[in-house]
Each structure stands twice: as structure tokens, then as C-alpha cells.
Design a protein around this motif. Structure first.
Motif, PDB file in Angstrom:
ATOM      1  N   GLY A   1       0.806  -1.202   0.000  1.00 17.49           N
ATOM      2  CA  GLY A   1       0.000   0.000   0.000  1.00 17.49           C
ATOM      3  C   GLY A   1       0.843   1.257   0.000  1.00 17.49           C
ATOM      4  O   GLY A   1       0.334   2.354  -0.045  1.00 17.49           O
TER       5      GLY A   1
ATOM      6  N   PHE B   1       3.402   7.495   3.625  1.00 15.74           N
ATOM      7  CA  PHE B   1       3.206   6.476   4.657  1.00 15.74           C
ATOM      8  C   PHE B   1       4.530   5.995   5.229  1.00 15.74           C
ATOM      9  O   PHE B   1       4.627   5.669   6.407  1.00 15.74           O
ATOM     10  CB  PHE B   1       2.392   5.301   4.105  1.00 15.74           C
TER      11      PHE B   1
ATOM     12  N   TYR C   1       5.312   8.389   7.762  1.00 17.58           N
ATOM     13  CA  TYR C   1       4.555   8.176   8.992  1.00 17.58           C
ATOM     14  C   TYR C   1       5.158   7.038   9.812  1.00 17.58           C
ATOM     15  O   TYR C   1       5.285   7.123  11.030  1.00 17.58           O
ATOM     16  CB  TYR C   1       3.090   7.879   8.672  1.00 17.58           C
ATOM     17  N   ILE C   2       5.531   5.967   9.122  1.00 18.51           N
ATOM     18  CA  ILE C   2       6.078   4.817   9.841  1.00 18.51           C
ATOM     19  C   ILE C   2       7.352   5.216  10.574  1.00 18.51           C
ATOM     20  O   ILE C   2       7.532   4.929  11.762  1.00 18.51           O
ATOM     21  CB  ILE C   2       6.330   3.658   8.857  1.00 18.51           C
TER      22      ILE C   2
ATOM     23  N   GLU D   1       6.622   7.730  13.465  1.00 14.29           N
ATOM     24  CA  GLU D   1       5.911   7.177  14.614  1.00 14.29           C
ATOM     25  C   GLU D   1       6.740   6.111  15.328  1.00 14.29           C
ATOM     26  O   GLU D   1       6.668   5.964  16.541  1.00 14.29           O
ATOM     27  CB  GLU D   1       4.604   6.572  14.092  1.00 14.29           C
TER      28      GLU D   1
ATOM     29  N   LEU E   1       1.525  10.173  20.467  1.00 18.29           N
ATOM     30  CA  LEU E   1       0.703   9.222  19.702  1.00 18.29           C
ATOM     31  C   LEU E   1      -0.640   9.851  19.352  1.00 18.29           C
ATOM     32  O   LEU E   1      -1.093   9.783  18.201  1.00 18.29           O
ATOM     33  CB  LEU E   1       0.506   7.943  20.514  1.00 18.29           C
ATOM     34  N   LEU E   2      -1.267  10.483  20.342  1.00 22.52           N
ATOM     35  CA  LEU E   2      -2.570  11.091  20.091  1.00 22.52           C
ATOM     36  C   LEU E   2      -2.450  12.153  19.000  1.00 22.52           C
ATOM     37  O   LEU E   2      -3.317  12.282  18.136  1.00 22.52           O
ATOM     38  CB  LEU E   2      -3.110  11.712  21.380  1.00 22.52           C
TER      39      LEU E   2
ATOM     40  N   VAL F   1      -2.047  10.211  15.336  1.00 27.31           N
ATOM     41  CA  VAL F   1      -3.002   9.299  14.694  1.00 27.31           C
ATOM     42  C   VAL F   1      -3.982  10.051  13.801  1.00 27.31           C
ATOM     43  O   VAL F   1      -4.379   9.545  12.748  1.00 27.31           O
ATOM     44  CB  VAL F   1      -3.750   8.420  15.719  1.00 27.31           C
ATOM     45  N   LEU F   2      -4.335  11.282  14.214  1.00 23.90           N
ATOM     46  CA  LEU F   2      -5.267  12.029  13.372  1.00 23.90           C
ATOM     47  C   LEU F   2      -4.617  12.374  12.040  1.00 23.90           C
ATOM     48  O   LEU F   2      -5.263  12.396  10.996  1.00 23.90           O
ATOM     49  CB  LEU F   2      -5.715  13.292  14.089  1.00 23.90           C
TER      50      LEU F   2
ATOM     51  N   LEU G   1      -2.665  10.473  10.499  1.00 24.86           N
ATOM     52  CA  LEU G   1      -2.748   9.279   9.646  1.00 24.86           C
ATOM     53  C   LEU G   1      -4.075   9.261   8.884  1.00 24.86           C
ATOM     54  O   LEU G   1      -4.106   8.954   7.684  1.00 24.86           O
ATOM     55  CB  LEU G   1      -2.590   8.021  10.508  1.00 24.86           C
ATOM     56  N   VAL G   2      -5.149   9.585   9.580  1.00 24.71           N
ATOM     57  CA  VAL G   2      -6.456   9.611   8.903  1.00 24.71           C
ATOM     58  C   VAL G   2      -6.423  10.632   7.765  1.00 24.71           C
ATOM     59  O   VAL G   2      -6.889  10.367   6.657  1.00 24.71           O
ATOM     60  CB  VAL G   2      -7.575   9.932   9.914  1.00 24.71           C
TER      61      VAL G   2
ATOM     62  N   PHE H   1      -4.629   9.223   4.805  1.00 25.12           N
ATOM     63  CA  PHE H   1      -5.447   8.292   4.018  1.00 25.12           C
ATOM     64  C   PHE H   1      -6.336   9.069   3.067  1.00 25.12           C
ATOM     65  O   PHE H   1      -6.483   8.719   1.893  1.00 25.12           O
ATOM     66  CB  PHE H   1      -6.330   7.435   4.943  1.00 25.12           C
ATOM     67  N   TRP H   2      -6.921  10.127   3.594  1.00 29.32           N
ATOM     68  CA  TRP H   2      -7.848  10.902   2.764  1.00 29.32           C
ATOM     69  C   TRP H   2      -7.093  11.533   1.601  1.00 29.32           C
ATOM     70  O   TRP H   2      -7.544  11.520   0.463  1.00 29.32           O
ATOM     71  CB  TRP H   2      -8.528  11.977   3.621  1.00 29.32           C
TER      72      TRP H   2
ATOM     73  N   VAL I   1      -4.283  10.579   0.212  1.00 31.26           N
ATOM     74  CA  VAL I   1      -3.836   9.598  -0.772  1.00 31.26           C
ATOM     75  C   VAL I   1      -5.019   9.112  -1.604  1.00 31.26           C
ATOM     76  O   VAL I   1      -4.907   8.938  -2.816  1.00 31.26           O
ATOM     77  CB  VAL I   1      -3.115   8.437  -0.065  1.00 31.26           C
ATOM     78  N   ALA I   2      -6.164   8.954  -0.953  1.00 33.13           N
ATOM     79  CA  ALA I   2      -7.342   8.515  -1.699  1.00 33.13           C
ATOM     80  C   ALA I   2      -7.765   9.587  -2.700  1.00 33.13           C
ATOM     81  O   ALA I   2      -8.214   9.284  -3.806  1.00 33.13           O
ATOM     82  CB  ALA I   2      -8.484   8.208  -0.732  1.00 33.13           C
TER      83      ALA I   2
END
Lengths: 493, 515
Positions: free
Chosen positions: B67, B128, B131-132, B135, B165-166, B169-170, B172-173, B176-177, B179-180
Motif C-alpha cells: 500500500g 506512509f 509516517y512509519i 511514529e 501518539l494522540l 493518529v489524526l 494518519l487519517v 489516508f484521505w 492519498v485517496a
């Protein structure tokens, strides 16, 4: 006649397992408990053989009418095969880790594995096989009960241990209640649609949903939520997981979870496939609630098994997230999550079973594993990997499972839903890192000093390897299989 | 580029980390050698970097089926931050040489893993992958603080972990948006992609949640003093030196070029938070009794000038912000090392327990003074260049913000000089502090290189600005449309015809020498 031969051809794994189960039952009745070890080995071999029988169809993918067996009672498509493969692997794992546990003082007065243990695992696996390939409410119920009845006995297999007996009883009473709810829902659906096979019910539910079938749908969903331990029907899980012998808990956390989730996916996409809006909000609620309550409930726990029970509730939330997306990508993500979850759970429970003292007794609270990194570094590092993986921290494979699920959720446009769920997942990280804190930061308690057997180490190393960054090498084939399975799930006949 | 130098730069410390896990006492040497080797590779990287060449150099790309892609590549900004990381790393290992006595192998391994992830974060060209790497740094840092930290380490490590972390994570969402929507996870492509204006707001906020915690901006900074104070010396150096820069780098790489409109919309928010941070954390730093805490609060104040410079939307501001990031990485790292040096001797960070150190530790006092001055921003040190450019940049946008942020320099002088006076000058009021020996050869080896670079950057910043010039120009070109209007309204007037002090010649006067 040809049709019947085809049908039998499709259920070869179940035939192998049923035959092996019956045969081993005779052996057990004849030979008694001293044969339990060979029986376990044979049972694992049978499960392995059944798994091998799945490989060709799993590899090439199979869907469409040729997957129907016994006039549509069963549907042995890629989806069912994928779930079965995971179930058999998890069952083999539960067999591997069992003998050492039953030989330890933790098993109470009855030392030694009972010969029935492997046989019950086999029968439970047959039940689960039927569950995941059911295409008719009757077959579904048959498989579910075959699995559940075996599971009730497994939970209480340490007859003289109070906790085990309590777990068995609780599981039985609540499981029976859940089955009742499910049956009631099924009977409503039958009454309103005039059939028990999924295709007929689906056809009967076309168009606007009346109150009657809607009630049926809700009852069925409630019963299934019970089986997968999703909030608000999760209460039995911590007690049963804590009370049951640890290998049995490992089994419960993996194989039946896969079966129940797969069954739920089958029911919502097949039976209620035309009424997505009706069940989607139920699944969304259950997913969010499971993530939040699974995480909050775990925070105060001192017992590690109980904590992992809450962790499994939390994980079910993420699995349901994939289901709530209600499309092929979501189903595929859900299957990938399931696979990684099985590896993580099996690994963590194996690690738990390796927390033993000099006399072989088992430990299962936070106080016992203080400073494990000093006394048992290899074990502590493996547990660290599992915990960070469960928390979804990259680069471990647990991150990838969350990655695919959230990606599917966002791509389907459920952005707010995903944002809430991912924010709630941070609560879960709190208790996973508590594991690490206790093992690495605290002064050693020097309790866990015993040696563990080779089988445990191998299983631990294998699962740790899967969830380590090297596990990403598995993702291409995993994605391929999951995609095939998801495609077959959406193939309406 | 055939030789995959970025991958090799990550593999060297990775191999070192795995070796350290099993090496025990010998891991100190392994760690030092592998960090030095990585630094040598970094120097090679800089030498081969073409300042006028393509924007993205040393690119590597392998398709993964998971991905996202394994795509690496650097521009000048990333180059500089990678250099900062690989430069600080051997110094961190030296700083831990004697201070760490328990579980040395695991400690060194954690640091080397950290290095891999830092290089990976700056070099990632896939969102991504970024991000990896971004994080994954939580895991080694959590262990470093928790296992080898001070008395209150558990609270600090939890706070650090959950806070960051908190925040992420947002993000990351949002990724996703993006990349989509954009159909690619390639960062250079995304940097040129125009997201819908309405969506930019939300995306910007999601990224802001992550980077504001990392930078950290007031009021999300509270994890920082705890983490800094409890972490071992080298942990503080890495936290202040590199991890805080991840936030600033994130703004440069993601927030500004990907959401220029939203960045302009929210510039006031960044300015407001930064102004509060500059004044408030400077005042808080003034009253600290714990040296590390003081430097931690000063970090928040300095990073606020970075964010102000970034959101000035002009070349000076951006250049200044990056130079402050580099300078602050060196200077605050060095200041933590200075604290570490005396902490190793006396095992306390309380300012009152020291005094008059310039008498018995003259060389130490010189280094400490240099870094104190660099932190204040004395001309000739790296701090001056960055703060000057950044404030000059923001002045063009808002004189008020520039005014408030400049007080940070005055307050910075106040708390740093006050700290220095109490530690290095005055009477030797504590016998044990007076008996401490001057810095050893190992400590020389830690301090001297940083001091040299601080001076270099202060006197000839061009070396550091040159690789980034084209990238900043490109970023500025991307931002120019969205740039907010300036309040100072600088206009270039028409020059007068004669000089201002020209006196009209009296009638009949023919001027000197007419005869």
C-alpha cells in the motif's frame, strides 16, 4: 448422485476432521489419559492435513455456484477457505501450547492433559468450519452449537478448579442465552421471508424493511455480537478468559473469534446485503463501543489474562470497523486484520504460558512480571514486540492491520468515524505500554525463573517473526488471499 | 545515482543496533564506530549534493505491495537535517560512555534504532513511509526515557508516548484521505497537488495536531519539560536536537506546500500561539531551579520563533526558521551536554548546588559561555543568524508579532545569563562543586566539534543556506499566492532628486574652486 459427490468433495477438510475426531475419541476411550500426547499429535496432524486440503482452492480462489454444497446448505468459497485456514492454524497452536500447561502446578489437582482436550479442539474446529461456510441458517446454527458445546467443555476442562468450572458455567449460560437470541431472530426472519437459506431470506428482505424482519435482523446481530464479544454483549469475555485454562483462553481468543467474525461478515453481506443501512449503524456503534470500552476496561486490570480479554474486545472493535465499511475493500482489510490479530494473540498467550517459576508454576499478574527484561530478556523483548504491535505502533505488523482497516474506512468516506475510532485507539495504547513499563522499567521481582520447552519457544519465535517488520514480506500474498476471499464474499448467487 | 547511499546510511546503524543488542559491554565501541561511519557517509552525501541540481537527489524507489512504496530522496532542507542527526549521534554515544552503566547494549541499540528512524523520516518520499518512520521513533524513545531516565521517568515516558501518539493518529487519517483523493502517496507529487480549499482546513488541523505536539507549541508543550528532565543526557540531546525538528520539518514538508491556503488562514493561530509561547515560556524559564527544565522551556521559546518564521510566507522567514532549527539543534544539544557534564560529577541538576565553576573548571566555563551566548543569539554565533532572518521575515508580515517575538531575545538573554551567573560565576559556595575537575578528553571531543560548527554557522551561514536556497525558493513560489498581506505596508518610494542634507546654493554663489 454427481451432485452429492461434488458436495463431499467440497467438505473434505471437515470429513478428515470428523473422521479423526471420532477415531481419536475411540482411542481415548480405550487408552485413557496416558495416550493424551499421541492423541494431541495426531489431532494436530489431522488439522494440518485438513489445512493442506484447503490449499489448492485457496491459492487459485474459488467462488460462484460451484462452491455450493448440499443444495446450498454450505458455501465453500475462498472466504470460507481463508477463515478455515486461520482456524486450523490457531487450533494447532492451541494444541502445541497445551501439554506444558496441563503438566504444571497451575493445572491444579489434575496434572496432565486429558485425552479429551485435543478431541474437543477438533470437534470445535469442525463446528467452526461449518459456521464459516454456512449458507443456510440451519447449517449456521448447527456449526455454531457444535463449536459452542465443545467450547463450554473446554472452558471447564479443569473440573476440580473453581475458576475453570465457573468460567465453563458462565460461558454455557450466557452462550445459551446468545444462541437463544440468535434463534429467535432467525425464526422471525424465517417467518417473514419463508426460508432459512440465505438466498431466500435475502430475496424476502428486498425493498423497504418492515418492523418484523427488522427485529429479526437486530436479534440476529445481537446474537452474533455475543459470539464475537463485541460491546455491549462482551461481559462474559473477561470472566471466561480469566477462568479458563490459559491454552483454552488462547484458543478462544483466536479460532472461535475468527469463525464468529467470518460468520457475521457472511450474514451481513449475504443475508442482509440488500439492507446495508439497517445493519451498518449497528456495526458502527458496536465497533466504536468495543474500541472504547475494551480500552477503558483494560486499564485497571492486574491480571494479564483478563487484560488480554479486554484487548481482544478492543481488537474486535477494529475488526468491525472493517466490516462497517460494507464494501469489498473493507472486508479484505478485515480479513488481513484477523490474520495479524490471530498471530499477535497466539504469540502473547504463548508468552504468558512461558511465565513460569522454578517449580513450573505459572504467573499471570503484572506484579509477577516486574523487571522481566532483566531476568528473561528474550521473552521480555518478544512480549514488547507483541504489545507495541497490538497498540498499532509502526513498524510492527500490528500497525499494518490498523493501516488497512483505517484506509478502507477513509476511502469509503467514513472519515469522521475513522477519526473518532483512531483517537480512541490511543486509550488502548496506555495499557499496552504498561506491559512494557512493568517489564522494562520496574525493579525485577525475580519470580519468572523457570525454563520453557522448545515448542513454546518455536511458536513464540514464529509469531514474533510474523509481527516483526519482516512480516511485511507476507503482506503481498496475504493481501492477495484476502482480496480473493472478499471477492467471493460479495459474489451473490 | 547508482549507489543507494541513503539506504546504506540507514543500514549501517541498523546493523550496529542489532550487534549492540548482543554485545553487552562492547556495544559502546560498536555504537561509536557505526555512528561515526554514518557521519562519514553523511559528509559524503553533502559533498555529492548538487546545490543547483534537481530538487530531489539521491532518489531510490522500490514498489511495495503493502500500500506504500519504499521511496527515499532528499532536498537541501532534508540534507541539512540529516546532517544534524548524524553529527549529533556520535556525540550522544560519547555522552553516554560512562553515564550509562546498566544494560548498555540495549541502550546503544535504542540510540542506533533512533538514528535509523530519524534518517528515514527526513529522507522518506512516501507519505506512509514518513509516517512509519516518524511514529516508530516512539518505541526507542519511550524505552530510553523509561529505562535509563531519572526518578520520575515513568510518568515522563507515559506522557511523552501518549501525547505524541494522540497527535499523530489524526494525521494518519488525514493522510489516508489525501492519498485517496490525490491517488498517490508520493510526497513530491502531493506537494504540488491542489487539495480542495474546504478540505485543506481539516487536513491542516490534523497535521497541526501532530506537528504542534512535536515542535512543541504552547499549549501542547507540557510533555517536553518532563521528558527532557527525566531523560538521560544523550536522550535530551536527541530530543532537543532532532526530534523537535521533526515538527518544524513536518510544517515545511507537509502543512505549508500541501495546504497553502489553510496555512495562510491559520497563520494567525500559529502567530498567537507562538507569541504566547515566546513570552510565557521565557518567563517560566526564568524561575526554574532545575537546569534541564530551564533549557527545556527555552527550547519551547526558540521553537516558537521557528514557527513564526515558517508562517511568515517569505524567503527570509523560511530560511531563518530552518537555520534556527539547525542552530537550536546544536546549541540546546550542547547545553544539555553541559548540564550532563556537571550532572555526571555531582548527580544533581539543581542550579543552587553549583557556583563559581569558572574557577575550578575554566574550559568548561568557556564552552558553557559560548553555548549560552549562541542560545541568546549573539552575533557571530549560529543563533543570531537564524533569529535575525526569522524576525526580519515576520516583520514584513506583522510588526506586532515581530515586536512580541523579539522580546524573546531579551528574555532569553535574561534567563540564560542568570543561569550562567549562578553556575559559573560568584563564590564557590559548595565544596563538592568546587572540587570538580575540568572537562576530560572525552568531553572535549563532545564539545569542541559543536562549538566549531556553531561558530561556523554564525560567521559563514552561506555554507548551510546554499543547499537549501533552491528548495526555499520553490516553496516560496508555491506559497506566494496564499501569502497574507503585510501590515507594515513597506513601499519602495521614489528616490529624492538631491541628497537629504543638500542646501540650496545662495544666489551668485558659484561654489568652491570656481575661481
Amino acid at each position: 448422485m454427481l451432485d452429492l459427490a461434488n458436495s463431499f468433495d467440497l467438505i473434505i477438510p471437515e470429513l478428515i476432521l470428523t473422521g479423526a475426531g471420532l477415531l481419536l475419541l475411540l482411542v481415548a476411550a480405550w487408552g485413557g489419559d496416558q495416550l493424551s500426547r499421541p492423541i494431541a499429535i495426531l489431532a494436530a496432524t489431522a488439522l494440518f492435513g485438513a489445512g493442506i486440503a484447503l490449499v489448492p482452492d485457496l491459492h487459485f480462489g474459488t467462488d460462484g455456484p460451484q462452491t455450493l454444497a448440499f443444495n446450498g446448505l454450505l458455501r465453500v468459497d475462498s472466504f470460507a477457505l481463508f477463515a478455515k485456514a486461520m482456524i486450523y492454524l490457531a487450533a494447532i497452536g492451541a494444541l502445541i501450547i497445551a501439554p506444558a500447561f496441563f503438566a504444571s502446578p497451575a493445572a491444579g489437582e489434575e496434572r496432565g492433559m486429558r485425552a479429551e482436550y485435543p478431541i474437543l479442539i477438533i470437534f470445535a474446529s469442525v463446528g467452526m468450519s461449518i459456521m464459516v461456510s454456512a449458507s443456510d441458517f440451519m447449517a449456521l446454527y448447527l456449526g455454531l452449537e457444535l463449536n459452542s458445546l465443545a467450547a463450554y467443555v473446554l472452558a471447564a476442562i479443569l473440573r476440580k478448579d473453581d475458576r475453570s468450572a465457573e468460567a465453563g458455567l458462565k460461558y454455557f449460560v450466557l452462550g445459551a442465552l446468545a444462541s437463544g437470541i440468535l434463534l429467535y431472530g432467525m425464526s422471525l426472519l424465517y417467518g417473514f421471508t419463508g426460508g432459512t437459506d440465505f438466498a431466500t431470506v435475502r430475496a424476502g428482505l428486498e425493498g423497504d424493511l418492515a418492523y418484523g424482519p427488522l427485529f429479526g435482523l437486530i436479534f440476529v446481530m445481537a446474537g452474533l455480537a455475543f459470539k464475537i464479544a463485541a460491546v455491549p454483549f462482551h461481559m462474559w469475555t473477561p470472566d471466561v478468559y480469566e477462568g479458563a485454562p490459559t491454552p483454552v483462553t488462547a484458543f478462544f481468543a483466536t479460532a472461535p473469534k475468527v469463525a464468529a467474525v467470518a460468520l457475521t461478515a457472511r450474514v451481513v453481506f449475504d443475508v442482509f446485503g440488500g439492507q446495508v443501512l439497517a445493519w451498518q449503524q449497528i456495526v458502527m456503534f458496536a465497533a466504536l463501543a468495543s474500541i472504547v470500552f475494551g480500552a477503558l476496561g483494560a486499564i485497571g486490570q492486574e491480571n494479564l489474562k483478563r487484560l488480554l480479554a479486554y484487548s481482544s474486545i478492543n481488537n474486535v472493535g477494529f475488526i468491525l470497523l472493517g466490516l462497517a465499511v460494507a464494501d469489498q475493500a473493507g472486508a479484505s482489510a478485515m480479513l488481513i486484520y484477523l490474520f495479524i490479530y490471530v498471530a499477535m494473540s497466539l504469540g502473547s498467550f504463548t508468552a504468558l504460558l512461558m511465565l513460569r517459576g522454578d517449580d513450573g508454576d505459572l504467573f499471570e499478574t503484572f506484579g509477577d512480571i516486574k523487571g522481566l527484561a532483566v531476568t528473561q530478556p528474550a521473552l521480555a523483548w518478544c512480549l514488547l514486540l507483541f504489545m507495541f504491535s497490538l497498540a498499532g505502533i509502526p513498524p510492527l505488523l500490528g500497525f499494518y492491520s490498523k493501516f488497512v482497516v483505517f484506509q478502507a474506512t477513509v476511502e469509503a468516506g467514513l472519515v469522521v468515524f475513522a477519526a473518532i475510532a483512531i483517537a480512541a485507539s490511543v486509550i488502548g495504547a496506555f495499557y499496552y505500554i504498561k506491559f512494557v513499563k512493568v517489564m522494562f522499567f520496574d525493579e525485577p521481582a525475580e519470580l519468572v525463573t523457570g525454563k520453557s520447552g522448545m515448542a513454546h519457544w518455536v511458536l513464540l519465535a514464529l509469531t514474533a517473526l510474523i509481527i516483526s517488520p519482516l512480516g511485511y514480506l507476507l503482506t503481498p500474498s496475504l493481501t492477495d488471499l484476502a482480496d480473493k476471499a472478499a471477492r467471493s464474499l460479495f459474489f451473490t448467487i | 545515482m547508482d549507489f543507494p547511499i541513503l539506504t546504506v546510511m540507514m543500514l549501517v546503524p541498523l546493523a550496529g543496533a542489532i550487534a549492540c543488542l548482543f554485545a553487552g559491554e562492547g556495544s559502546r565501541l560498536i555504537a561509536l564506530l557505526s555512528t561515526l561511519a554514518t557521519f562519514a557517509l553523511g559528509v559524503l552525501l553533502w559533498i555529492n549534493f548538487d546545490n543547483d541540481g534537481a530538487q530531489w537527489q539521491f532518489t531510490e524507489r522500490y514498489e511495495l505491495v503493502a500500500g506504500f512504496n519504499y521511496a527515499l530522496g532528499i532536498d537541501g532542507i532534508a540534507l541539512m537535517l540529516i546532517m544534524l542527526s548524524v553529527f549529533l549521534m556520535p556525540i550522544c554515544i560519547l555522552a553516554s560512555w560512562e553515564a550509562i552503566q546498566k544494560r548498555v547494549g540495549e541502550y546503544m541499540a535504542a540510540f542506533l534504532f533512533m538514528e535509523v528512524l530519524m534518517i528515514g523520516t527526513f529522507a522518506a518520499q512516501d507519505i506512509f513511509l514518513f509516517y512509519i518512520m516518524f511514529e516508530a521513533g516512539l518505541i526507542p524513545m519511550y524505552l530510553i526515557i523509561g529505562v535509563w531516565g531519572g526518578d520520575n521517568r515513568i510518568y515522563a515516558s507515559y506522557k511523552f508516548f501518549l501525547y505524541t501518539l494522540l497527535g499523530s493518529v489524526l494525521m494518519l487519517v488525514a493522510m489516508f484521505w489525501m492519498v485517496a483523493t490525490a491517488g498517490t502517496s508520493d510526497i513530491p507529487t502531493l506537494m504540488q497537488y491542489n487539495f480542495p480549499v474546504g478540505a485543506q482546513t481539516w487536513l491542516w488541523l490534523a497535521f497541526f495536531a501532530s506537528f504542534a505536539v512535536k515542535v512543541p507549541m504552547w499549549p501542547f508543550h507540557t510533555w517536553l519539560p518532563d521528558a527532557h528532565v527525566q531523560a538521560p543526557t544523550a536522550g535530551s540531546v536527541i530530543l532537543a536536537g532532532v526530534l523537535l525538528k521533526l515538527g518544524g520539518y513536518g510544517f515545511i514538508r507537509f502543512s505549508l506546500p500541501m495546504f497553502p491556503v489553510a496555512s495562510a488562514e491559520f497563520a494567525w493561530l500559529v502567530f498567537a500561539l507562538s507569541m504566547v509561547a515566546v513570552v510565557y515560556t521565557s518567563l517560566v524559564a526564568l524561575v526554574q531551579a532545575d537546569m534541564k527544565k530551564l533549557i527545556a522551556y527555552s527550547s519551547v521559546a526558540h521553537m516558537a520563533i521557528v514557527t513564526v518564521g515558517l508562517f511568515a510566507f517569505n524567503v527570509q522567514g523560511l530560511e531563518g526558521a530552518i537555520i534556527i532549527m539547525l542552530s537550536h539543534g546544536l546549541v540546546s544539544g550542547a547545553l544539555f551536554l553541559c548540564v550532563g557534564v556537571i550532572y555526571d560529577r555531582l548527580h544533581t541538576r539543581e542550579i543552587d548546588r553549583y557556583g563559581g565553576l569558572s574557577i575550578n573548571m575554566p574550559y568548561y566555563a568557556v564552552f558553557f559561555l559560548l553555548f549560552t551566548m549562541a542560545s541568546i543569539g549573539l552575533p557571530g554565533t549560529s543563533g543570531f543568524v537564524g533569529e535575525f532572518l526569522s524576525l526580519a521575515g515576520i516583520y514584513q508580515v506583522s510588526t506586532w508579532v515581530a515586536l512580541v517575538c523579539t522580546t524573546g531575545i531579551i528574555l532569553g538573554a535574561a534567563y540564560m545569563l542568570y543561569l550562567y551567573r549562578r553556575v559559573a560565576f560568584g563564590a564557590q559556595k559548595n565544596e563538592d562543586a568546587a572540587a570538580m575537575g575540568d572537562i576530560t578528553a572525552r568531553e572535549w571531543a563532545m564539545m569542541a566539534p559543536i562549538a566549531a560548527v556553531v561558530m561556523w554557522m554564525g560567521v559563514y551561514p552561506e555554507s548551510f543556506l546554499a543547499p537549501m536556497r533552491e528548495d526555499i525558493k520553490a516553496l516560496d513560489a508555491r506559497l506566494v499566492l496564499a501569502a497574507p498581506e503585510s501590515d507594515s505596508q513597506l513601499v519602495v518610494g521614489a528616490p529624492k532628486e538631491s541628497a537629504a542634507n543638500a542646501v540650496a546654493a545662495p544666489e551668485g554663489y558659484e561654489g568652491e574652486g570656481a575661481h
